[in-house]
Design a protein around this motif. Structure first.
Motif, PDB file in Angstrom:
ATOM      1  N   TYR A 148      16.062  83.726 -17.129  1.00 63.03           N
ATOM      2  CA  TYR A 148      15.314  84.923 -16.758  1.00 63.03           C
ATOM      3  C   TYR A 148      16.172  86.038 -16.176  1.00 63.03           C
ATOM      4  O   TYR A 148      15.765  87.193 -16.194  1.00 63.03           O
ATOM      5  CB  TYR A 148      14.230  84.560 -15.729  1.00 63.03           C
ATOM      6  CG  TYR A 148      13.062  83.817 -16.300  1.00 63.03           C
ATOM      7  CD1 TYR A 148      11.924  84.486 -16.730  1.00 63.03           C
ATOM      8  CD2 TYR A 148      13.083  82.430 -16.397  1.00 63.03           C
ATOM      9  CE1 TYR A 148      10.839  83.797 -17.247  1.00 63.03           C
ATOM     10  CE2 TYR A 148      12.003  81.733 -16.918  1.00 63.03           C
ATOM     11  CZ  TYR A 148      10.890  82.421 -17.335  1.00 63.03           C
ATOM     12  OH  TYR A 148       9.820  81.738 -17.844  1.00 63.03           O
ATOM     13  N   VAL A 178       3.544  89.011 -15.602  1.00 66.78           N
ATOM     14  CA  VAL A 178       3.144  87.838 -16.389  1.00 66.78           C
ATOM     15  C   VAL A 178       4.299  86.845 -16.476  1.00 66.78           C
ATOM     16  O   VAL A 178       4.114  85.639 -16.256  1.00 66.78           O
ATOM     17  CB  VAL A 178       2.653  88.247 -17.794  1.00 66.78           C
ATOM     18  CG1 VAL A 178       2.412  87.043 -18.670  1.00 66.78           C
ATOM     19  CG2 VAL A 178       1.398  89.101 -17.681  1.00 66.78           C
ATOM     20  N   LYS A 179       5.494  87.338 -16.759  1.00 69.99           N
ATOM     21  CA  LYS A 179       6.659  86.446 -16.822  1.00 69.99           C
ATOM     22  C   LYS A 179       6.979  85.869 -15.449  1.00 69.99           C
ATOM     23  O   LYS A 179       7.410  84.724 -15.347  1.00 69.99           O
ATOM     24  CB  LYS A 179       7.875  87.175 -17.380  1.00 69.99           C
ATOM     25  CG  LYS A 179       7.868  87.277 -18.878  1.00 69.99           C
ATOM     26  CD  LYS A 179       9.209  87.764 -19.383  1.00 69.99           C
ATOM     27  CE  LYS A 179       9.220  87.776 -20.895  1.00 69.99           C
ATOM     28  NZ  LYS A 179      10.501  88.218 -21.427  1.00 69.99           N
ATOM     29  N   ALA A 192       4.808  85.114 -13.109  1.00 73.01           N
ATOM     30  CA  ALA A 192       3.846  84.027 -12.897  1.00 73.01           C
ATOM     31  C   ALA A 192       4.271  82.788 -13.685  1.00 73.01           C
ATOM     32  O   ALA A 192       4.194  81.662 -13.170  1.00 73.01           O
ATOM     33  CB  ALA A 192       2.446  84.476 -13.302  1.00 73.01           C
ATOM     34  N   ARG A 193       4.749  82.981 -14.900  1.00 77.60           N
ATOM     35  CA  ARG A 193       5.228  81.870 -15.724  1.00 77.60           C
ATOM     36  C   ARG A 193       6.447  81.205 -15.075  1.00 77.60           C
ATOM     37  O   ARG A 193       6.539  79.983 -15.011  1.00 77.60           O
ATOM     38  CB  ARG A 193       5.572  82.373 -17.127  1.00 77.60           C
ATOM     39  CG  ARG A 193       5.916  81.269 -18.092  1.00 77.60           C
ATOM     40  CD  ARG A 193       6.221  81.798 -19.490  1.00 77.60           C
ATOM     41  NE  ARG A 193       5.216  82.750 -19.939  1.00 77.60           N
ATOM     42  CZ  ARG A 193       5.494  83.904 -20.552  1.00 77.60           C
ATOM     43  NH1 ARG A 193       6.741  84.253 -20.794  1.00 77.60           N
ATOM     44  NH2 ARG A 193       4.535  84.716 -20.929  1.00 77.60           N
ATOM     45  N   LEU A 194       7.378  82.028 -14.572  1.00 74.77           N
ATOM     46  CA  LEU A 194       8.566  81.504 -13.914  1.00 74.77           C
ATOM     47  C   LEU A 194       8.190  80.709 -12.662  1.00 74.77           C
ATOM     48  O   LEU A 194       8.710  79.613 -12.427  1.00 74.77           O
ATOM     49  CB  LEU A 194       9.523  82.642 -13.547  1.00 74.77           C
ATOM     50  CG  LEU A 194      10.739  82.263 -12.697  1.00 74.77           C
ATOM     51  CD1 LEU A 194      11.610  81.237 -13.417  1.00 74.77           C
ATOM     52  CD2 LEU A 194      11.541  83.510 -12.345  1.00 74.77           C
ATOM     53  N   ARG A 212       5.383  79.120 -12.017  1.00 70.44           N
ATOM     54  CA  ARG A 212       4.792  77.841 -12.436  1.00 70.44           C
ATOM     55  C   ARG A 212       5.884  76.860 -12.875  1.00 70.44           C
ATOM     56  O   ARG A 212       5.844  75.672 -12.537  1.00 70.44           O
ATOM     57  CB  ARG A 212       3.782  78.055 -13.562  1.00 70.44           C
ATOM     58  CG  ARG A 212       2.444  78.582 -13.100  1.00 70.44           C
ATOM     59  CD  ARG A 212       1.388  78.507 -14.181  1.00 70.44           C
ATOM     60  NE  ARG A 212       1.775  79.118 -15.435  1.00 70.44           N
ATOM     61  CZ  ARG A 212       1.636  80.412 -15.749  1.00 70.44           C
ATOM     62  NH1 ARG A 212       1.118  81.239 -14.856  1.00 70.44           N
ATOM     63  NH2 ARG A 212       1.999  80.865 -16.915  1.00 70.44           N
ATOM     64  N   GLN A 213       6.866  77.367 -13.623  1.00 74.50           N
ATOM     65  CA  GLN A 213       7.954  76.518 -14.088  1.00 74.50           C
ATOM     66  C   GLN A 213       8.761  75.971 -12.907  1.00 74.50           C
ATOM     67  O   GLN A 213       9.073  74.781 -12.854  1.00 74.50           O
ATOM     68  CB  GLN A 213       8.862  77.292 -15.039  1.00 74.50           C
ATOM     69  CG  GLN A 213       9.986  76.477 -15.614  1.00 74.50           C
ATOM     70  CD  GLN A 213      10.864  77.279 -16.570  1.00 74.50           C
ATOM     71  OE1 GLN A 213      10.649  78.474 -16.782  1.00 74.50           O
ATOM     72  NE2 GLN A 213      11.836  76.618 -17.146  1.00 74.50           N
ATOM     73  N   SER A 271       6.922  73.300 -10.983  1.00 83.78           N
ATOM     74  CA  SER A 271       6.881  72.011 -11.689  1.00 83.78           C
ATOM     75  C   SER A 271       8.180  71.227 -11.524  1.00 83.78           C
ATOM     76  O   SER A 271       8.193  70.008 -11.702  1.00 83.78           O
ATOM     77  CB  SER A 271       6.577  72.229 -13.171  1.00 83.78           C
ATOM     78  OG  SER A 271       7.705  72.749 -13.848  1.00 83.78           O
TER      79      SER A 271
END
Length: 95
Positions: A30, A46-47, A49-51, A53-54, A57
């Motif tokens: 990123y 949006v990216k 939020a995706r980052l 979450r990743q 995890s």
């Protein structure tokens, strides 16, 4: 770069070598590593939020990650200065 992109500072403290490597690899996809456990990422919401979450995890309760919003990518009033060794980031830039 998107108009809503924000310059974001991500710093992490991960005690486990394997998880630290995974977190670093995820962030490298990123943005740019500016110190061993610090990345500078220009990213839209949006990216981001995706980052997040990743990263969540990959984390355990022993880990900590700081995500700081430094402002719009296309300008602002703050200035960052890098001293010493650095990657492809400009030495000085306005936030």
């Amino acid at each position: 770069m998107r108009r809503d992109a924000r310059r974001t500072l991500v710093a992490y403290d991960i005690p486990d070598d394997r998880r630290r490597l995974r977190i670093g690899n995820a962030l490298a996809a990123y943005g740019d590593r500016v110190q061993y456990s610090v990345f500078l990422v220009d990213i839209g919401p949006v990216k981001l939020a995706r980052l997040i979450r990743q990263l969540e995890s990959l984390m355990t309760d022993d880990d900590s990650i700081l995500i700081g919003d430094l402002g719009p990518v296309d300008g602002g009033d703050s200035r960052c200065t890098f001293l010493g060794r650095r990657s492809g980031i400009k030495r000085d830039f306005v936030i």
